[in-house]
Design an enzyme around this catalytic site. Structure first.
Site, PDB file in Angstrom:
ATOM      1  N   LYS A  71      35.454  37.563  53.859  1.00  0.00           N
ATOM      2  CA  LYS A  71      36.287  37.984  52.730  1.00  0.00           C
ATOM      3  C   LYS A  71      35.460  38.113  51.454  1.00  0.00           C
ATOM      4  CE  LYS A  71      39.835  38.795  50.065  1.00  0.00           C
ATOM      5  NZ  LYS A  71      40.950  37.870  49.873  1.00  0.00           N
ATOM      6  N   LYS A 114      37.094  34.972  40.123  1.00  0.00           N
ATOM      7  CA  LYS A 114      36.975  33.793  40.992  1.00  0.00           C
ATOM      8  C   LYS A 114      36.299  34.142  42.313  1.00  0.00           C
ATOM      9  CE  LYS A 114      40.194  32.848  43.731  1.00  0.00           C
ATOM     10  NZ  LYS A 114      40.571  33.099  45.149  1.00  0.00           N
TER      11      LYS A 114
END
Length: 300
Positions: free
Chosen positions: A171, A240
């Site tokens: 991811k 993030k």
């Protein structure tokens, strides 16, 4: 009787995924920090749980979709967390937490006889609604076999490994590329508009040529050119994810020069636009510096 699943986190991504599971015939026990989010699912027949532990007491398989690693850790291992549930045996994490956090939580659950399936998703809120997400599944093969029929409801399955953290690594690689394409596409299109080119034409040409990416094919036409900035993913979350990726790379002893520049671009956006801004507003940082606006014909 329909299988009962637990679902925690009914935000921009979690809500449409949970909705698809209800539509597919699963019974859900749900929890979210926002009462209004839970109420919307109660109206669709889901059962409310007052805490993650209550979700874990009602379902053997629980899916979670949460915004940050710290929140994931607290929801799973904290006081009143999933780990206190008496029924839960499998936790499927659809969030982006980073490989080290996934390994940490997976080990903690393993000590209690539970299995952590590391299964982040990609494709945005639109993909979550349409059931076309890329679902990156990592975990013990026998457990993955059991949960894959559930995960097929939300997207296309990619089995990327057997160890917690491998899904997260996949991811982060994907999101680094997404963040980079957004950053460079914004700067390139702003340059073209500054030179006098029509923004719709710029995107049409790029999408017919070698410069196209998911940013120019999807994000520009959907949210940037019409100036709606409503893609459904926050600037703070993109920053993030990029930071998580760079942290992991540094832990591996890698120096990713281009990625470091991408992180700086998103840090600037975070400071100028705020964490809750839609991440397609990134282009406004370049627009302000160039004193132009990328406004397509569809903009009101």
């Amino acid at each position: 009787m329909a299988e009962t699943l637990g679902f925690i986190g009914l935000g921009n991504m979690g809500a449409p995924m949970a909705g698809r599971l209800i539509d597919a015939g699963y019974e859900l026990v749900v929890h979210d920090a926002r009462a209004e989010a839970v109420a919307a699912f109660e109206a669709r027949g889901a059962r409310r749980a007052g805490s993650p532990a209550e979700v874990g007491a009602a379902a053997s398989v629980v899916l979670i979709s949460l915004p940050t690693p710290a929140i994931v850790e607290a929801v799973v291992l904290g006081e009143g967390g999933l780990v206190e549930g008496t029924a839960v045996r499998t936790v499927v994490d659809l969030s982006t937490t980073g490989p080290r956090m996934a390994a940490k939580i997976g080990a903690a659950l393993g000590e209690r006889g539970m299995v952590w399936v590391d299964s982040p998703v990609s494709g945005g809120a639109g993909g979550a609604k349409a059931g076309t997400l890329a679902v990156m599944v990592a975990g013990p093969p026998e457990t993955c076999d059991q949960v894959i029929p559930v995960l097929k409801v939300i997207g296309k399955i990619f089995r990327v490994g057997e160890r917690a953290g491998m899904g997260q690594t996949m991811k982060l690689v994907n999101n680094l590329l997404s963040a980079a394409s957004m950053a460079i596409s914004a700067e390139a299109v702003v340059m073209g508009v500054k030179a006098g080119l029509d923004p719709d034409t710029v995107i049409d040409v790029v999408n017919a040529g070698s410069g196209r990416s998911s940013s120019t094919l999807d994000k520009f036409p959907r949210s940037i050119l019409p100036r709606t900035f409503d893609y459904g993913f926050a600037t703070g979350l993109m920053y993030k994810d990029v930071k998580l990726c760079l942290d992991e790379a540094e832990a591996m002893g890698l120096s990713l020069w281009t990625a470091n520049a991408v992180r700086q671009v998103w840090f600037q956006a975070l400071n100028e636009l705020g964490a809750d801004s839609d991440f397609t507003k990134l282009i406004q940082v370049a627009e302000r510096a160039a004193a132009v606006e990328v406004r397509g014909k569809a903009a009101k």
